[in-house]
Write an enzyme that holds these catalytic residues in place. Structure first.
Site, PDB file in Angstrom:
ATOM      1  N   ASP A  54      43.246  45.038  40.294  1.00 35.20           N
ATOM      2  CA  ASP A  54      44.709  45.400  39.310  1.00 35.20           C
ATOM      3  C   ASP A  54      45.744  44.665  41.299  1.00 35.20           C
ATOM      4  OD1 ASP A  54      43.849  46.443  37.382  1.00 35.20           O
ATOM      5  OD2 ASP A  54      44.239  48.917  38.889  1.00 35.20           O
ATOM      6  N   TYR A 112      33.508  50.155  46.668  1.00 36.31           N
ATOM      7  CA  TYR A 112      35.041  50.408  46.503  1.00 36.31           C
ATOM      8  C   TYR A 112      35.585  51.542  47.683  1.00 36.31           C
ATOM      9  CZ  TYR A 112      36.693  47.933  42.673  1.00 36.31           C
ATOM     10  OH  TYR A 112      36.701  46.859  41.222  1.00 36.31           O
TER      11      TYR A 112
END
Length: 247
Positions: A54, A112
């Site tokens: 994003d 992540y």
């Protein structure tokens, strides 16, 4: 002769409108890479990433693949890209891949990391890479909740996108929490992640840690699949893609 290439990238996502190229802006990471490689190869190049980050999200180990025909060696392609890319995008490695390799379709796992500053004070020099959360946090409650998130579950309640017929079942192999002073680092390893899934998991853990919901709310969210049962969407700047795994 057309060859298939695999590359590993790093980027600071702060000033980009995310990974995916868009018709309304040239300011995306995919857009920058495709424009540069198209110029280098002298023909249109399409770049595939392991996943779309994003706007504002960073990457330490994003993997891409692309096809092209050139006399340059993989090292020369890497050096060319680093010479002409913006200073907040870097190429760590380029190598030839098997003809069937695809950065997204062949990925079998990812890691992540999400960084939280549990502080009431501004941290000016870290502000692009951490999310500030000032509420007092209960580490025991957070670790209990992390246990519920691990394993194979239907994460429908942990995504912002309604995928229709696509499966929302994912497996979280491991979640680690590391505390360094005021910083809380959450690391998630799994076979794949849905849109906004990591940021919603972090928001949920922070709300549990600050007493706004209980650790047991996570099994309830799995059972109902309702987004309203999970926490807020944690800010983009705390998130970074660390590593992508392939067989």
């Amino acid at each position: 002769m057309v060859k298939n290439y695999k590359a590993i990238l790093q980027y600071e996502g702060t000033r980009y409108q995310g990974w995916q190229k868009q018709t309304t802006t040239e300011n995306t990471i995919q857009g920058k890479l495709e424009a540069l490689l198209t110029r280098m190869f002298g023909e249109k190049v399409e770049v595939h990433a392991s996943g779309r980050t994003d706007a504002g999200v960073h990457a330490y180990g994003q993997v891409i693949s692309f096809l092209g025909s050139t006399d340059k060696t993989p090292e020369e392609i890497r050096d060319y890209m680093n010479r002409y890319l913006p200073e907040d995008i870097g190429v760590l490695e380029v190598k030839e891949a098997g003809e069937r390799f695809h950065a997204r379709l062949n990925a079998v796992g990812k890691v992540y990391r999400y960084r939280v500053l549990n502080s009431t004070l501004p941290h000016i020099f870290e502000r692009r890479y951490v999310a500030v959360y000032p509420e007092k946090l209960d580490e025991e409650a957070i670790r209990e909740a992390m246990g519920y998130l691990q394993g194979a579950h239907d994460f429908k309640a942990f995504t912002a996108k309604k995928n229709g017929k696509k499966s929302t079942i994912r497996t979280i192999e491991e979640i680690q929490l590391k505390r360094i002073g005021e910083e809380w680092q959450f690391t998630f390893k799994g076979d794949g992640f849905l849109y906004h899934m990591v940021r919603i998991m972090v928001g949920t853990l922070l709300e549990i840690g600050s007493g706004q919901r209980s650790p047991e709310s996570i099994p309830e969210a799995f059972r109902t699949g309702e987004r309203a049962r999970t926490g807020f969407l944690a800010p983009a700047q705390g998130l970074a893609l660390m590593e992508v795994f392939y067989h």
